[in-house]
Design a protein around this motif. Structure first.
Motif, PDB file in Angstrom:
ATOM      1  N   CYS A 357       0.810  -1.223   0.000  1.00 39.71           N
ATOM      2  CA  CYS A 357       0.000   0.000   0.000  1.00 39.71           C
ATOM      3  C   CYS A 357       0.843   1.273   0.000  1.00 39.71           C
ATOM      4  O   CYS A 357       0.324   2.359  -0.271  1.00 39.71           O
ATOM      5  N   THR A 358       2.128   1.146   0.296  1.00 40.77           N
ATOM      6  CA  THR A 358       2.998   2.324   0.365  1.00 40.77           C
ATOM      7  C   THR A 358       3.756   2.566  -0.933  1.00 40.77           C
ATOM      8  O   THR A 358       3.679   3.647  -1.526  1.00 40.77           O
ATOM      9  N   ASP A 359       4.488   1.542  -1.395  1.00 40.90           N
ATOM     10  CA  ASP A 359       5.344   1.755  -2.574  1.00 40.90           C
ATOM     11  C   ASP A 359       4.857   1.017  -3.818  1.00 40.90           C
ATOM     12  O   ASP A 359       5.516   1.028  -4.854  1.00 40.90           O
ATOM     13  N   ASN A 360       3.707   0.326  -3.716  1.00 41.97           N
ATOM     14  CA  ASN A 360       3.079  -0.356  -4.851  1.00 41.97           C
ATOM     15  C   ASN A 360       3.877  -1.556  -5.346  1.00 41.97           C
ATOM     16  O   ASN A 360       3.615  -2.083  -6.433  1.00 41.97           O
ATOM     17  N   SER A 361       4.857  -2.006  -4.561  1.00 44.34           N
ATOM     18  CA  SER A 361       5.634  -3.185  -4.951  1.00 44.34           C
ATOM     19  C   SER A 361       4.798  -4.446  -4.743  1.00 44.34           C
ATOM     20  O   SER A 361       3.868  -4.478  -3.934  1.00 44.34           O
ATOM     21  N   ILE A 362       5.128  -5.510  -5.474  1.00 45.43           N
ATOM     22  CA  ILE A 362       4.379  -6.767  -5.392  1.00 45.43           C
ATOM     23  C   ILE A 362       4.721  -7.480  -4.086  1.00 45.43           C
ATOM     24  O   ILE A 362       5.898  -7.617  -3.731  1.00 45.43           O
ATOM     25  N   VAL A 363       3.708  -7.934  -3.367  1.00 46.86           N
ATOM     26  CA  VAL A 363       3.870  -8.629  -2.085  1.00 46.86           C
ATOM     27  C   VAL A 363       3.722 -10.129  -2.309  1.00 46.86           C
ATOM     28  O   VAL A 363       2.718 -10.585  -2.870  1.00 46.86           O
ATOM     29  N   GLN A 364       4.733 -10.907  -1.894  1.00 44.72           N
ATOM     30  CA  GLN A 364       4.679 -12.361  -2.008  1.00 44.72           C
ATOM     31  C   GLN A 364       4.130 -13.011  -0.748  1.00 44.72           C
ATOM     32  O   GLN A 364       3.547 -14.097  -0.808  1.00 44.72           O
ATOM     33  N   LYS A 365       4.310 -12.351   0.389  1.00 38.68           N
ATOM     34  CA  LYS A 365       3.803 -12.861   1.667  1.00 38.68           C
ATOM     35  C   LYS A 365       3.549 -11.676   2.585  1.00 38.68           C
ATOM     36  O   LYS A 365       4.429 -10.840   2.780  1.00 38.68           O
ATOM     37  N   GLY A 366       2.328 -11.587   3.104  1.00 37.85           N
ATOM     38  CA  GLY A 366       1.970 -10.475   3.973  1.00 37.85           C
ATOM     39  C   GLY A 366       0.745  -9.741   3.463  1.00 37.85           C
ATOM     40  O   GLY A 366      -0.003 -10.244   2.615  1.00 37.85           O
ATOM     41  N   ASN A 367       0.529  -8.540   3.979  1.00 38.33           N
ATOM     42  CA  ASN A 367      -0.663  -7.764   3.654  1.00 38.33           C
ATOM     43  C   ASN A 367      -0.401  -6.748   2.547  1.00 38.33           C
ATOM     44  O   ASN A 367       0.702  -6.216   2.415  1.00 38.33           O
ATOM     45  N   GLY A 368      -1.423  -6.467   1.782  1.00 32.29           N
ATOM     46  CA  GLY A 368      -1.353  -5.454   0.744  1.00 32.29           C
ATOM     47  C   GLY A 368      -2.710  -5.289   0.088  1.00 32.29           C
ATOM     48  O   GLY A 368      -3.692  -5.912   0.488  1.00 32.29           O
ATOM     49  N   GLU A 369      -2.774  -4.442  -0.931  1.00 31.76           N
ATOM     50  CA  GLU A 369      -4.033  -4.229  -1.642  1.00 31.76           C
ATOM     51  C   GLU A 369      -4.134  -5.185  -2.821  1.00 31.76           C
ATOM     52  O   GLU A 369      -3.165  -5.402  -3.549  1.00 31.76           O
ATOM     53  N   MET A 370      -5.325  -5.742  -2.995  1.00 33.29           N
ATOM     54  CA  MET A 370      -5.558  -6.659  -4.108  1.00 33.29           C
ATOM     55  C   MET A 370      -5.755  -5.878  -5.407  1.00 33.29           C
ATOM     56  O   MET A 370      -6.504  -4.898  -5.447  1.00 33.29           O
ATOM     57  N   TYR A 371      -5.061  -6.320  -6.457  1.00 36.39           N
ATOM     58  CA  TYR A 371      -5.253  -5.805  -7.809  1.00 36.39           C
ATOM     59  C   TYR A 371      -5.693  -6.967  -8.698  1.00 36.39           C
ATOM     60  O   TYR A 371      -5.188  -8.087  -8.564  1.00 36.39           O
ATOM     61  N   ILE A 372      -6.646  -6.703  -9.586  1.00 37.23           N
ATOM     62  CA  ILE A 372      -7.087  -7.713 -10.546  1.00 37.23           C
ATOM     63  C   ILE A 372      -6.755  -7.204 -11.943  1.00 37.23           C
ATOM     64  O   ILE A 372      -7.087  -6.068 -12.298  1.00 37.23           O
ATOM     65  N   GLY A 373      -6.073  -8.050 -12.731  1.00 42.14           N
ATOM     66  CA  GLY A 373      -5.657  -7.625 -14.061  1.00 42.14           C
ATOM     67  C   GLY A 373      -5.857  -8.699 -15.104  1.00 42.14           C
ATOM     68  O   GLY A 373      -6.238  -9.839 -14.801  1.00 42.14           O
ATOM     69  N   SER A 374      -5.614  -8.331 -16.366  1.00 40.90           N
ATOM     70  CA  SER A 374      -5.785  -9.277 -17.465  1.00 40.90           C
ATOM     71  C   SER A 374      -5.168  -8.713 -18.735  1.00 40.90           C
ATOM     72  O   SER A 374      -5.026  -7.493 -18.901  1.00 40.90           O
ATOM     73  N   LEU A 375      -4.826  -9.638 -19.641  1.00 35.86           N
ATOM     74  CA  LEU A 375      -4.389  -9.253 -20.980  1.00 35.86           C
ATOM     75  C   LEU A 375      -5.584  -9.075 -21.913  1.00 35.86           C
ATOM     76  O   LEU A 375      -5.515  -8.328 -22.890  1.00 35.86           O
ATOM     77  N   ARG A 376      -6.691  -9.777 -21.631  1.00 30.01           N
ATOM     78  CA  ARG A 376      -7.872  -9.751 -22.500  1.00 30.01           C
ATOM     79  C   ARG A 376      -9.099  -9.158 -21.824  1.00 30.01           C
ATOM     80  O   ARG A 376      -9.882  -8.453 -22.463  1.00 30.01           O
ATOM     81  N   ARG A 377      -9.293  -9.471 -20.554  1.00 27.78           N
ATOM     82  CA  ARG A 377     -10.505  -9.031 -19.855  1.00 27.78           C
ATOM     83  C   ARG A 377     -10.317  -7.572 -19.402  1.00 27.78           C
ATOM     84  O   ARG A 377     -10.145  -7.287 -18.216  1.00 27.78           O
ATOM     85  N   VAL A 378     -10.377  -6.672 -20.357  1.00 28.75           N
ATOM     86  CA  VAL A 378     -10.116  -5.255 -20.078  1.00 28.75           C
ATOM     87  C   VAL A 378     -11.371  -4.444 -20.394  1.00 28.75           C
ATOM     88  O   VAL A 378     -11.844  -4.438 -21.539  1.00 28.75           O
TER      89      VAL A 378
END
Length: 685
Positions: A357-378
């Motif tokens: 939530c601070t630096d927008n880096s990807i979290v592998q373990k722990g808390n953060g904000e969920m993002y949902i993405g796609s190459l086609r479902r846009v």
């Protein structure tokens, strides 16, 4: 037509299930059925009417407005729009006219289909027509265009206006390539076939309704629709969805937890999730999933319903991931997380990502904000143009989640529902979960007053549960280090309103809140006063009925100056303070109602009076001291319970009394005698 469109998925069904029930309507007027052949024929009539009113220049990726509640004719209207090469944009009939037309203007909609005559043409500038089909009159109104429409390289299926839970409401334009993978995947996961009956639970303005419709129509299943009045009554809806005789009950239900738990645990266990229920698949989404233990408690032994936690956002319409909840004895929960249900695996063409939530880096373990993405479902949002995207496109959900080393993701709470209380971060949804796990709480939500720094729990209950019951339940439920999860004040209301999408409406009516606080506080003051008063005078009880309070006074019931001082001392001990003029009011001969009114008026300006064993939370006193005081009081009461024997307990009490020493606590000079009768206080051994 492209194989990747919803309309293309229907082609085989039309021929294979021509005589099967496509739409089943249950209303107060009765039951009627539309077969697949009738559905197709009706949609063609609507498609032809559209062709006559919309020019070829209007076609392509443009939207047709549809302003209808779910009804018998609604699915045919949607199919008629698709057959003509248009997308649809559902408009809520309860919206104001300005909001409706502003939404359609942003989409460049050339026409609106509705079931009311309020927009019939009033000038030569508007063209339109009325069409009678399936005993329903549909109105087609041609709208003015201001050239706002933007071409899109991807064929659009529909548009939807978000509820605003992730910020301001947004216009989301959904291409086929975003929704079709959802339909195909869920058909396979839930094993939908022509024997199923699927309830159209969501309103047309909520994108899960598209999933309901096309799970049914692409498999030859039946779609059950009912009126808004039946949906608003939990008892009536239960009878429609799970009839006792004659008709088959529904087999697939996709709904929000708030709507699902309008039914009591008894109704859920005996009907909805019974061992013999017709419900084969239950999809719960749109809100935080209920606790595993609560859901398990609502199932009758032998129930075989497949229950899924389904999660997603409208910006990547409609669902992003799914988890099948297992209730077998061998179910392996993560250690310490037995009551949590993971969000599950990503659906096809979907990417789940947790970011710091601070630096927008990807979290592998722990808390953060969920993002949902796609190459086609846009999907396109507001003024976006998909041609400008850099793929893959990720959308923030506004949800805080926890990802573990094994990849399992657990919902933690909404970003905007995390507050800071006594130096700790507190998730309001955790408090709501505690309340909702109470067997008699129908619905609940927390409200944080940032001005007064007070935490309210607003709840609706069944089975005559009181505020005191809930306060004791919270004290028993939270751990020693979780006392910040105890609300400052619990308010009981007849009903908690839901949004049109079936989610809890968190917009607090401050007028209703103030009135509820005032009413419940006044009742607590009266009850506490009656308890102390009756104890001081040696009465069995003191009624709170209006007439009794108006006719009797403190002096009438044997009160005197010493009893008045005793009563004032008790009130000060319980509430921290009491009015300076209370002694004079008690000894003046005024009615008890006048005294209660004065106390209520006084405590309106004071911190909230709680109901926990006569204690109160005072200004500046921490919740920890309140809990400790309550537990100490309970322990003290247990230690000094009268013994049924004449043994050591009685001897200990007598020994304590002999060694008792009186110490001056306070004194006051009253200036003159205020009581003509002498007083004598005795202790009888």
């Amino acid at each position: 037509m492209s194989r990747d469109t919803l309309n293309a998925l229907l082609l085989g069904v039309r021929e294979d299930f021509a005589d099967a029930a496509a739409v089943v309507e249950h209303t107060e007027l009765g039951r009627r059925v539309m077969t697949y052949q009738e559905l197709w024929d009706t949609s063609r009539i609507i498609s032809e009417a559209l062709s006559q009113l919309c020019s070829q220049n209007d076609q392509g990726s443009q939207f047709i407005g549809v302003c209808l509640d779910p009804c018998f004719i609604f699915p045919a209207v949607i199919l008629g729009v698709f057959q003509n090469g248009f997308a649809f944009a559902c408009v809520d009939p309860v919206w104001g006219k300005d909001r409706k037309f502003e939404y359609l203007r942003k989409l460049g909609a050339p026409l609106l289909i509705h079931g009311s005559n309020e927009w019939r043409p009033t000038s030569q500038e508007m063209r339109g027509r009325a069409l009678q089909v399936q005993d329903t009159t549909l109105y087609f109104e041609v709208l003015k265009s201001d050239g706002y429409f933007k071409e899109c390289p991807h064929p659009m299926a529909y548009a939807v206006l978000t509820s605003g839970s992730t910020g301001n409401p947004k216009v989301v334009r959904v291409p086929y390539q975003s929704i079709v993978p959802n339909i195909i995947a869920l058909r396979k996961i839930c094993e939908i076939d022509s024997r199923d009956v699927i309830f159209l639970s969501s309103p047309p303005t909520f994108d899960p309704s598209v999933v309901d419709i096309f799970l049914a129509f692409t498999t030859g299943a039946s779609l059950l629709v009912t009126s808004k009045s039946i949906k608003t009554s939990a008892a009536s809806l239960l009878q429609i969805l799970f009839p006792l005789q004659n008709h088959q009950g529904i087999s697939v239900l996709q709904t929000t937890p708030s709507l699902f738990f309008r039914w009591s645990e008894r109704e859920l266990q005996q009907v909805v999730l019974s061992a013999k229920t017709s419900l084969r698949v239950l999809l719960l989404g749109g809100e935080a999933f209920p606790s595993y233990l609560k859901l398990k408690r609502c199932r009758e032994p032998g129930n075989k319903t497949h229950i899924y936690n389904i999660y997603g956002i409208t910006e990547v319409s409609a669902w992003g991931c799914i988890h099948h909840v297992s209730f077998s004895d061998s179910h392996n929960h993560t250690e310490g997380k037995i009551d949590r249900v993971p969000l599950g695996r990503a659906l096809p063409d979907t990417i789940l990502q947790v970011r710091d939530c601070t630096d927008n880096s990807i979290v592998q373990k722990g808390n953060g904000e969920m993002y949902i993405g796609s190459l086609r479902r846009v999907c396109e949002i507001d003024d976006e143009i998909c041609a400008d995207y850099s793929l893959p496109v990720f959308r923030p959900t506004g949800d805080i989640v926890e990802i573990e080393a094994d990849g399992n993701i657990y919902y933690v709470g909404r970003k905007n529902l995390v507050i800071k209380r006594w130096g700790h971060r507190v998730n309001l949804e955790n408090i709501e979960d505690i309340a909702l796990n109470h067997t008699s709480v129908k619905n609940a939500f927390c409200y944080w007053d940032d001005v007064q720094h007070k935490l309210y729990l607003i709840a609706t209950v069944r089975d005559n549960v009181t505020i005191l019951d809930l306060q004791r339940y919270f004290l028993q439920s939270v751990r020693q280090d979780d006392r910040m999860l105890i609300p400052d004040e619990i308010l009981l209301v007849p009903e908690i309103s839901l949004t049109h999408h079936g989610k809890v409406n968190r917009h607090v009516d401050f007028g209703l809140l103030d009135m509820t606080i005032s009413t419940q506080r006044k009742f607590r003051v009266q009850r506490q006063f009656a308890q102390f008063f009756s104890q001081a005078l040696g009465l069995a009880s003191l009624g709170l009925e209006g007439k009794y309070l108006e006719e009797r006074s403190f002096l009438d019931l044997g009160g005197n100056s010493m009893v008045a001082m005793t009563l004032i001392t008790e009130l000060e001990a319980a509430f921290g303070s009491c009015p300076d003029d209370l002694a004079g009011l008690l000894l003046s001969g005024k009615s008890l109602k006048d005294t209660c009114d004065r106390l209520c008026q006084y405590y309106e300006t004071k911190p909230p009076i709680t109901e926990q064993d006569g204690t109160s939370t005072q200004c500046g006193e921490s919740e920890e001291s309140f809990v400790e005081k309550t537990l100490k009081l309970k322990k003290a009461q247990e230690n000094f319970m009268p013994s049924t024997s004449e043994g050591p307990c009685k001897r200990d009490i007598e020994a304590s009394l002999k060694s008792m020493e009186l110490i001056f606590s306070w004194k006051v000079n009253m200036g003159k005698c205020i009581d003509a009768s002498p007083l004598c206080i005795m202790f009888e051994r």
